[in-house]
Design a protein around this motif. Structure first.
Motif, PDB file in Angstrom:
ATOM      1  N   CYS A 147      40.772  40.762  33.288  1.00 50.28           N
ATOM      2  CA  CYS A 147      41.386  39.883  34.296  1.00 50.28           C
ATOM      3  C   CYS A 147      40.636  39.946  35.625  1.00 50.28           C
ATOM      4  O   CYS A 147      40.418  38.918  36.273  1.00 50.28           O
ATOM      5  N   ILE A 148      40.244  41.146  36.011  1.00 50.22           N
ATOM      6  CA  ILE A 148      39.515  41.290  37.278  1.00 50.22           C
ATOM      7  C   ILE A 148      38.179  40.564  37.202  1.00 50.22           C
ATOM      8  O   ILE A 148      37.803  39.807  38.105  1.00 50.22           O
ATOM      9  N   CYS A 149      37.455  40.780  36.112  1.00 48.40           N
ATOM     10  CA  CYS A 149      36.132  40.152  35.975  1.00 48.40           C
ATOM     11  C   CYS A 149      36.230  38.635  35.842  1.00 48.40           C
ATOM     12  O   CYS A 149      35.345  37.908  36.309  1.00 48.40           O
ATOM     13  N   THR A 150      37.316  38.145  35.224  1.00 47.88           N
ATOM     14  CA  THR A 150      37.474  36.706  35.008  1.00 47.88           C
ATOM     15  C   THR A 150      37.525  35.941  36.322  1.00 47.88           C
ATOM     16  O   THR A 150      36.944  34.865  36.447  1.00 47.88           O
ATOM     17  N   CYS A 151      38.251  36.484  37.308  1.00 47.47           N
ATOM     18  CA  CYS A 151      38.410  35.752  38.570  1.00 47.47           C
ATOM     19  C   CYS A 151      37.288  36.046  39.565  1.00 47.47           C
ATOM     20  O   CYS A 151      37.287  35.504  40.677  1.00 47.47           O
ATOM     21  N   GLU A 152      36.345  36.924  39.177  1.00 44.94           N
ATOM     22  CA  GLU A 152      35.148  37.211  39.975  1.00 44.94           C
ATOM     23  C   GLU A 152      35.476  37.507  41.446  1.00 44.94           C
ATOM     24  O   GLU A 152      35.012  36.825  42.359  1.00 44.94           O
ATOM     25  N   PRO A 153      36.270  38.549  41.688  1.00 39.92           N
ATOM     26  CA  PRO A 153      36.652  38.851  43.075  1.00 39.92           C
ATOM     27  C   PRO A 153      35.580  39.600  43.840  1.00 39.92           C
ATOM     28  O   PRO A 153      34.705  40.256  43.264  1.00 39.92           O
ATOM     29  N   THR A 154      35.677  39.512  45.144  1.00 39.91           N
ATOM     30  CA  THR A 154      34.844  40.319  46.033  1.00 39.91           C
ATOM     31  C   THR A 154      35.497  41.677  46.251  1.00 39.91           C
ATOM     32  O   THR A 154      34.822  42.674  46.483  1.00 39.91           O
ATOM     33  N   ALA A 155      36.839  41.682  46.189  1.00 32.82           N
ATOM     34  CA  ALA A 155      37.587  42.923  46.419  1.00 32.82           C
ATOM     35  C   ALA A 155      38.850  42.936  45.571  1.00 32.82           C
ATOM     36  O   ALA A 155      39.312  41.892  45.103  1.00 32.82           O
ATOM     37  N   VAL A 156      39.402  44.138  45.382  1.00 34.41           N
ATOM     38  CA  VAL A 156      40.681  44.322  44.691  1.00 34.41           C
ATOM     39  C   VAL A 156      41.564  45.175  45.589  1.00 34.41           C
ATOM     40  O   VAL A 156      41.125  46.219  46.082  1.00 34.41           O
ATOM     41  N   VAL A 157      42.797  44.733  45.815  1.00 32.13           N
ATOM     42  CA  VAL A 157      43.767  45.513  46.589  1.00 32.13           C
ATOM     43  C   VAL A 157      44.814  46.040  45.618  1.00 32.13           C
ATOM     44  O   VAL A 157      45.396  45.274  44.843  1.00 32.13           O
ATOM     45  N   VAL A 158      45.057  47.360  45.676  1.00 30.93           N
ATOM     46  CA  VAL A 158      45.925  48.006  44.692  1.00 30.93           C
ATOM     47  C   VAL A 158      47.075  48.717  45.392  1.00 30.93           C
ATOM     48  O   VAL A 158      46.876  49.423  46.396  1.00 30.93           O
ATOM     49  N   GLY A 159      48.284  48.540  44.870  1.00 30.28           N
ATOM     50  CA  GLY A 159      49.462  49.228  45.396  1.00 30.28           C
ATOM     51  C   GLY A 159      49.365  50.725  45.150  1.00 30.28           C
ATOM     52  O   GLY A 159      48.731  51.172  44.187  1.00 30.28           O
ATOM     53  N   GLY A 160      50.025  51.488  46.005  1.00 31.87           N
ATOM     54  CA  GLY A 160      49.962  52.943  45.887  1.00 31.87           C
ATOM     55  C   GLY A 160      50.398  53.476  44.542  1.00 31.87           C
ATOM     56  O   GLY A 160      49.856  54.454  44.042  1.00 31.87           O
ATOM     57  N   ASP A 161      51.389  52.815  43.916  1.00 29.08           N
ATOM     58  CA  ASP A 161      51.913  53.292  42.640  1.00 29.08           C
ATOM     59  C   ASP A 161      51.069  52.859  41.447  1.00 29.08           C
ATOM     60  O   ASP A 161      51.337  53.264  40.316  1.00 29.08           O
ATOM     61  N   LEU A 162      50.048  52.050  41.671  1.00 26.76           N
ATOM     62  CA  LEU A 162      49.229  51.546  40.568  1.00 26.76           C
ATOM     63  C   LEU A 162      47.773  52.016  40.661  1.00 26.76           C
ATOM     64  O   LEU A 162      46.918  51.519  39.918  1.00 26.76           O
ATOM     65  N   LEU A 163      47.493  52.950  41.565  1.00 21.78           N
ATOM     66  CA  LEU A 163      46.121  53.446  41.716  1.00 21.78           C
ATOM     67  C   LEU A 163      45.609  54.111  40.437  1.00 21.78           C
ATOM     68  O   LEU A 163      44.413  54.081  40.138  1.00 21.78           O
ATOM     69  N   GLY A 164      46.527  54.676  39.660  1.00 18.34           N
ATOM     70  CA  GLY A 164      46.131  55.299  38.391  1.00 18.34           C
ATOM     71  C   GLY A 164      45.546  54.279  37.422  1.00 18.34           C
ATOM     72  O   GLY A 164      44.582  54.570  36.697  1.00 18.34           O
ATOM     73  N   SER A 165      46.112  53.070  37.406  1.00 21.01           N
ATOM     74  CA  SER A 165      45.624  52.023  36.502  1.00 21.01           C
ATOM     75  C   SER A 165      44.209  51.599  36.867  1.00 21.01           C
ATOM     76  O   SER A 165      43.378  51.348  35.984  1.00 21.01           O
ATOM     77  N   ILE A 166      43.931  51.490  38.158  1.00 21.47           N
ATOM     78  CA  ILE A 166      42.591  51.061  38.586  1.00 21.47           C
ATOM     79  C   ILE A 166      41.589  52.204  38.429  1.00 21.47           C
ATOM     80  O   ILE A 166      40.402  51.978  38.147  1.00 21.47           O
ATOM     81  N   GLU A 167      42.051  53.446  38.594  1.00 22.87           N
ATOM     82  CA  GLU A 167      41.156  54.602  38.469  1.00 22.87           C
ATOM     83  C   GLU A 167      40.591  54.695  37.049  1.00 22.87           C
ATOM     84  O   GLU A 167      39.440  55.115  36.861  1.00 22.87           O
ATOM     85  N   GLU A 168      41.402  54.273  36.057  1.00 17.73           N
ATOM     86  CA  GLU A 168      40.964  54.337  34.657  1.00 17.73           C
ATOM     87  C   GLU A 168      39.762  53.438  34.385  1.00 17.73           C
ATOM     88  O   GLU A 168      38.957  53.724  33.496  1.00 17.73           O
ATOM     89  N   ILE A 169      39.638  52.341  35.143  1.00 14.56           N
ATOM     90  CA  ILE A 169      38.557  51.388  34.874  1.00 14.56           C
ATOM     91  C   ILE A 169      37.518  51.343  35.989  1.00 14.56           C
ATOM     92  O   ILE A 169      36.595  50.536  35.936  1.00 14.56           O
ATOM     93  N   LEU A 170      37.688  52.200  36.992  1.00 10.82           N
ATOM     94  CA  LEU A 170      36.807  52.175  38.167  1.00 10.82           C
ATOM     95  C   LEU A 170      35.318  52.246  37.799  1.00 10.82           C
ATOM     96  O   LEU A 170      34.509  51.478  38.341  1.00 10.82           O
TER      97      LEU A 170
END
Length: 619
Positions: A147-170
C-alpha cells in the motif's frame, strides 16, 4: 354559490391528495429530497461563477474563524475546539515546512488509529497542498508495504501505537521515503513528529500552499479491496470529498447535532461522510478510538449524542448486548450508515426507540450513490424519475457461471426485470466521472465496462448485485467477483489465497465467503489442495494467516480437497463451494475451524458446527 364552490374545491383537493397517496405515495418525499440536491448543486455553481473553488478544508477554516470556541472534536473526554484543531494542524504544516522538503502535490501516507492527531495531520498536510493517503491500520507486512509503495509517498506519518507495524517493514521501504512517528521515543530511522510539533509555530499557513485550481484535482488516496489482488489506492478528488460531506446535511442533520463516529477514519464513511459532514454543518463530532458495544449507549448519554454513524454489523452487535433499563433514554434521533439488514433494522428500532435510520449506498471510488430518504426498512435508496435525471445507472443481467455480465449474440448487455437481481453499473461521463486508482491504468480499466448498450458507452462496474422492486426501491443483494464483506471490511479473496499459497505444503487455494447465522456479510473459507507427499500443518497455517492478514481477512474455515473445478476461462469455481458451506455432515472433505485460543485450526466437528449455527460460538 361561493360556499358550494369552496366545498367542491376542497373536495377536489382531497381527491387529488388521495390519488397522489394511492398512485404516487413517495412523490413529496422525492420532491423535497430533490430540491435539497438541487439547492446544493446551485450553491456549487454560484461558487464557480464567482471564481471560488471552495473545498472542505476552506469550509473548516471558515468555521474556525466564525466559531473558534465551538467544540469540533470530543475524544476520551477532551474537547478540541475548531480553533484548537486549526492551530494544531498549523503546527503540523510548519513542522514539515521547517524540517522536510515536502512541497505542494507530494503524497504523504498516514497510518494512524482514530484519534485527534489523525485529523490534525490530515488537515496540516492538506494546508500544504499535499495528497494524503489513508492506510488501513489493520494491515501489516507485505500488504502494508504494498500500500505504501502503491501511492508513491514522499513521507509516512505513523501513530504512536502503530510504530511496531512500520518497524517490521522499515528495512524494505524505499530509501527516499521519510518516516515520522507521533511519539517522543521512536525507532531508529524514524523522525519524531511529536517532538517537532512542540517547537512548531501555530500561526496560519498561507492559503497559496493549498488553494486549488480544479475540484477534480486529487486530494486523498483511500485504499479499497478491489475484485482482485492486494488493496488499490482509489483516487479521491476535492469534488468527491465535497459530495461525501454533503450526506449528513442531506439526511437532515444540523449544526446543533453532536455526531458520534466509531467507524475507522481510514475509510471514506468515517472521514468524508463523518468528519467532512461535521465540517459541512459546523457541528461537533465525538470520536471513538474503536467501537465498543458495551460503552456505546453510555457514550451517547454522556456526550448528548444526537446522530451516529453505523455499519450493519455495529447495530447487530448492539442488539446482541444484554438488555438494560432505560435503553430508550437517550437523545439520538438519527443514524446514518449502510449494510443494515431488515431483521436487525426492525429489532434495533423496537429496542432502542424511534431513531430515523438513514441507509445509503456508495463505493469509495464509485460515481454512484443512493440515499434512503424515506426510511423504507431494508432499502439502500430509491430510484425515481428525478434521480435518473442526474445519475444514469442500470441493473444488468449477470452470468454467475462465467462470473461476468451476460451479453447477447451481438455483444450487448440487457436490463434485468423488476424484482430480479442485477449487476449495478453507472454511466461514466464528464459530469459523472470515475477517477480510478493510483498506479497502472489496468487497475482503473478493470472496473469499467465498455460498449454496454451501444458502441462507445462506458460504465463503472460496482461489483454489487442489486434488486429494484415495483416501487423503485433498491436493495443490496450480494457482491460478485473475488470479494466479500466481513466485520464491515471488504476482503479480497485473491490476496488471502496468495498468503496461503506461500506455505510449502499448499499447492492451490480457493478462497470465498460463506454466510454464518447472526453475522452480516460472509466469513472467510479456504478450499485447499495439498502438494503431493506433503501433510497439512494446522498450526503453521494459523500462524501464516494471523501474521500476514488483518484479523477480518483470516479464513474461519478450511476445506481440504483432492481437486478443484475451473470455469472455461480457467477461473476457480466458487458458487458450489459457497452453497455447500461448512456443514460437516454434508461434506465428505476434511473441514477445519479457526481456534484462536489454541492458536491453530482444529477439526470442524458436528458439535462445533451446531454451536456456530445456534450463535453460541463467537467468530
Amino acid at each position: 354559490m361561493l360556499l358550494s364552490w369552496l366545498t367542491g374545491f376542497g373536495a377536489g383537493l382531497l381527491f387529488l391528495h388521495f390519488l397522489q397517496k394511492l398512485l404516487f405515495p413517495y412523490f413529496w418525499d422525492d420532491l423535497w429530497f430533490l430540491l435539497k440536491v438541487v439547492r446544493y448543486g446551485i450553491q456549487m455553481e454560484i461558487y464557480k461563477l464567482r471564481g471560488e473553488l471552495v473545498t472542505v478544508l476552506d469550509k473548516f477554516l471558515s468555521h474556525a474563524r466564525r466559531q473558534p470556541q465551538k467544540a469540533f472534536l470530543i475524544y476520551e473526554g477532551d474537547v478540541y475546539t475548531y480553533e484548537d484543531v486549526d492551530k494544531r494542524s498549523n503546527r503540523v504544516a510548519h513542522a514539515f515546512l521547517d524540517h522536510s522538503s515536502l512541497k505542494r502535490g507530494d503524497v504523504v501516507a498516514l497510518l494512524m488509529s482514530n484519534e485527534p492527531d489523525f485529523i490534525h495531520v490530515w488537515f496540516g498536510l492538506a494546508k500544504l497542498g499535499c495528497v494524503v493517503a489513508f492506510l488501513n491500520s489493520n494491515i501489516r507486512f507485505d500488504s502494508l508495504l504494498h500500500c505504501i509503495c502503491t501511492c508513491e509517498p514522499t513521507a509516512v506519518v505513523v501513530g504512536g501505537d502503530l510504530l511496531g507495524s512500520i518497524e517490521e517493514i522499515l528495512p524494505s521501504l524505499p530509501k527516499h521515503i521519510s518516516v515520522w512517528g507521533m511519539k517522543d521515543s521512536v525507532p531508529q530511522g524514524v523522525v519524531s513528529l511529536k517532538e517537532k510539533l512542540s517547537l512548531a509555530s501555530d500561526e496560519p499557513v498561507p492559503t497559496s500552499h493549498h488553494v486549488t485550481s480544479s475540484l477534480k484535482s486529487t486530494c486523498l488516496y483511500i485504499f479499497t479491496s478491489g475484485t482482485t489482488g492486494l488493496p488499490k489506492a482509489a483516487v479521491i478528488s476535492q469534488l468527491q470529498v465535497l459530495k461525501g460531506s454533503f450526506g449528513l446535511w442531506a439526511f437532515g442533520c444540523t449544526a446543533d447535532d453532536i455526531i458520534y463516529i466509531t467507524l475507522p477514519l481510514y475509510h471514506s464513511s468515517g472521514a468524508l461522510l463523518g468528519i467532512g459532514g461535521c465540517i459541512e454543518l459546523g457541528a461537533t463530532c465525538v470520536l471513538k478510538k474503536k467501537f465498543s458495544a458495551s460503552q456505546f449507549w453510555n457514550d451517547c448519554k454522556k456526550y448528548n449524542v444526537t446522530v451516529f454513524q453505523y455499519i450493519g454489523e455495529l447495530c447487530r452487535y448492539l442488539c446482541k448486548q444484554p438488555q438494560r433499563e432505560g435503553e430508550k433514554d437517550h437523545r439520538v434521533r438519527l443514524a446514518v450508515g449502510n449494510g443494515m439488514s431488515s431483521d436487525v433494522w426492525r429489532q434495533f428500532l423496537d429496542r432502542f426507540g424511534n431513531i430515523k435510520m438513514c441507509e445509503f449506498y456508495g463505493a469509495t471510488e464509485g460515481n454512484i450513490c443512493f440515499m434512503n430518504h424515506t426510511g423504507k426498512i431494508g432499502s439502500v435508496g430509491r430510484a425515481n424519475f428525478f434521480y435518473k435525471l442526474f445519475f444514469a445507472f442500470e441493473l444488468i443481467t449477470y452470468d454467475f457461471q462465467k462470473d461476468e455480465p451476460m451479453r447477447d449474440d451481438e455483444g450487448w448487455c440487457h436490463h434485468v426485470k423488476t424484482g430480479e437481481p442485477g449487476l449495478l453499473i453507472s454511466r461514466v461521463h464528464t459530469k459523472n466521472p470515475f477517477f480510478g486508482y493510483a498506479g497502472s491504468y489496468r487497475h482503473t480499466k478493470s472496473k469499467l465496462l465498455f460498449d454496454v448498450f451501444k458502441k462507445g458507452d462506458v460504465y463503472f462496474n460496482t461489483g454489487d448485485l442489486m434488486v429494484q422492486d415495483h416501487e423503485n426501491f433498491l436493495y443490496f443483494w450480494d457482491r460478485i467477483g473475488d470479494t466479500f464483506r466481513w466485520k464491515g471490511e471488504n476482503v479480497a479473496t485473491t490476496e488471502v489465497a496468495d498468503v496461503i499459497g506461500r506455505l510449502d505444503f499448499v499447492q492451490e487455494a480457493n478462497v470465498y465467503g460463506v454466510p454464518v447465522p447472526g453475522y452480516e456479510g460472509k466469513a472467510g473459507m479456504a478450499s485447499i489442495i495439498l502438494k503431493p507427499n506433503k501433510s497439512l500443518d494446522l498450526e503453521k497455517m494459523y500462524c501464516q494467516v494471523v501474521t500476514s492478514l488483518p484479523a477480518y481477512a483470516c479464513p474461519r474455515f478450511l476445506r481440504i480437497q483432492d481437486k478443484m473445478e475451473t470455469t472455461g476461462t480457467f477461473k476457480l469455481k466458487k458458487m458450489q463451494l459457497v452453497e455447500e458451506g461448512f456443514h460437516p455432515l454434508k461434506i465428505s472433505d476434511p473441514l477445519y475451524f479457526m481456534d484462536n485460543l489454541k492458536k491453530s485450526y482444529i477439526p470442524l466437528t458436528k458439535e462445533i458446527y451446531n454451536q456456530i449455527m445456534l450463535e453460541e460460538l463467537k467468530l
